[in-house]
Design an enzyme around this catalytic site. Sequence first.
Site, mmCIF file in Angstrom:
data_model
loop_
_atom_site.group_PDB
_atom_site.id
_atom_site.type_symbol
_atom_site.label_atom_id
_atom_site.label_comp_id
_atom_site.label_asym_id
_atom_site.label_seq_id
_atom_site.Cartn_x
_atom_site.Cartn_y
_atom_site.Cartn_z
ATOM 1 C CG ASN A 97 -8.918 -9.774 6.795
ATOM 2 O OD1 ASN A 97 -9.883 -9.637 6.102
ATOM 3 N ND2 ASN A 97 -8.936 -9.534 7.887
ATOM 4 C CD GLU A 349 -8.602 -4.717 8.525
ATOM 5 O OE1 GLU A 349 -7.795 -4.429 7.444
ATOM 6 O OE2 GLU A 349 -9.736 -4.042 9.094
#
Length: 435
Positions: A97, A349
């Site tokens: 990520n 995120e």
Amino acid sequence: MQQPTSITLNPIARVEGTINLPGSKSLSNRALLLAALANGTTNVTNLLDSDDVRHMLNALKQLGVSYRLSADKTECEVTGLGGAFCLKDGLSLFLGNAGTAMRPLAAALCLRHSEADAGEIVLTGEPRMKERPIKHLVDALRQAGAEIDYLENDGYPPLAIRNSGLKGGKVQIDGSVSSQFLTALLMAAPLAEADTEIEIIGELVSKPYIDITLNMMAIFGVRVDNQDYRTFKVKGQQQYQAPGDYLVEGDASSASYFLAAGAIKGKVRVTGIGKNSIQGDRLFADVLEKMGAKITWGDSFIEAEQGELHGIDMDMNHIPDAAMTIATTALFAQGETVIRNIYNWRVKETDRLTAMATELRKVGAEVEEGEDYLRIQPLPLSQFKHAEIATYNDHRMAMCFALVALSDTSVTILDPGCTAKTFPSFFDEFLALLQ
């Protein structure tokens, strides 16, 4: 070793001490990529040892970049390629990520290594990465001649990239969602076939992060003509030059949790950044000062000492990551706090606006969530409620909510291991400040 599923922080009476900051994630991944593209060898020191940096290092290794990593993983000697990557068909890079790896690599991999060299590569990542937009960058790269395809959903990773080259020319890019798109384009543009003129569409967010990019490009020998953040002109057919040694500053975003703790209940000094830092998040200390904390600046440190905190109403678009820490600090201030112009929290995120509002309410706060703002009412120390804080696999959620323990109530943080993205030792460092 299996990570604990939660950590409970008991009420903290006071914090005091000094924190030596780990290297900045933003600087670490930019430095590694520029070093890989440069002519010569770069020794990167105070490199951040974290998941995001590991994803970049693994990608560079698969792309044929030679480097030597020290035993403690904070020093890396990179032998530059002196130009673009040579791609092999069928290669797939998993980037977790890590936006600071996905976006710049997407641009750099478009560059042509030689006329005889042409390959296609796939960039992919965790499920959340596949929800994080990349359309504005891809649109801009296609204007410059890139060949990029979406493999699942239009506008989102995974991507298939062919290194057919970047021609340069006039390119428009939307700057309203993420500064990482412009950073990626800027870093690749010097290796384009011709000069590139980049025009910003919309309001450019997080300008201090662009300052970091321009500063680092200059250290690697390339200067950009920045015309008031509206137009950027970059000469083509340039070559980055290794600076020899590059010291990564301490992470100013990570500093925010410790400075806030000092401002709320004690006195904390962070080292590794100071008044001359190139990171915009150093300005977080100015926000604390506006709230009533006592701030002391040095060449290589910032110190925050407890003051009588009061709420503020501020546009925090320039420090979106550090601004999250203000959301929990606001609980300890007198009067409401409004954090404005933070729409880009929604594409980080996790959707940080909704996540932050949800978890603040769990501890008893009254919160208004707008499309691009949060309005937060403070709480008396005795009225905090114990809560289990969901972290959404978002390192900053875990670190921000550690501050709740500075009340008269304990707090439980779920999945504390998610801090490995940028600060694996965060909770050890935080607990070491307890008095």
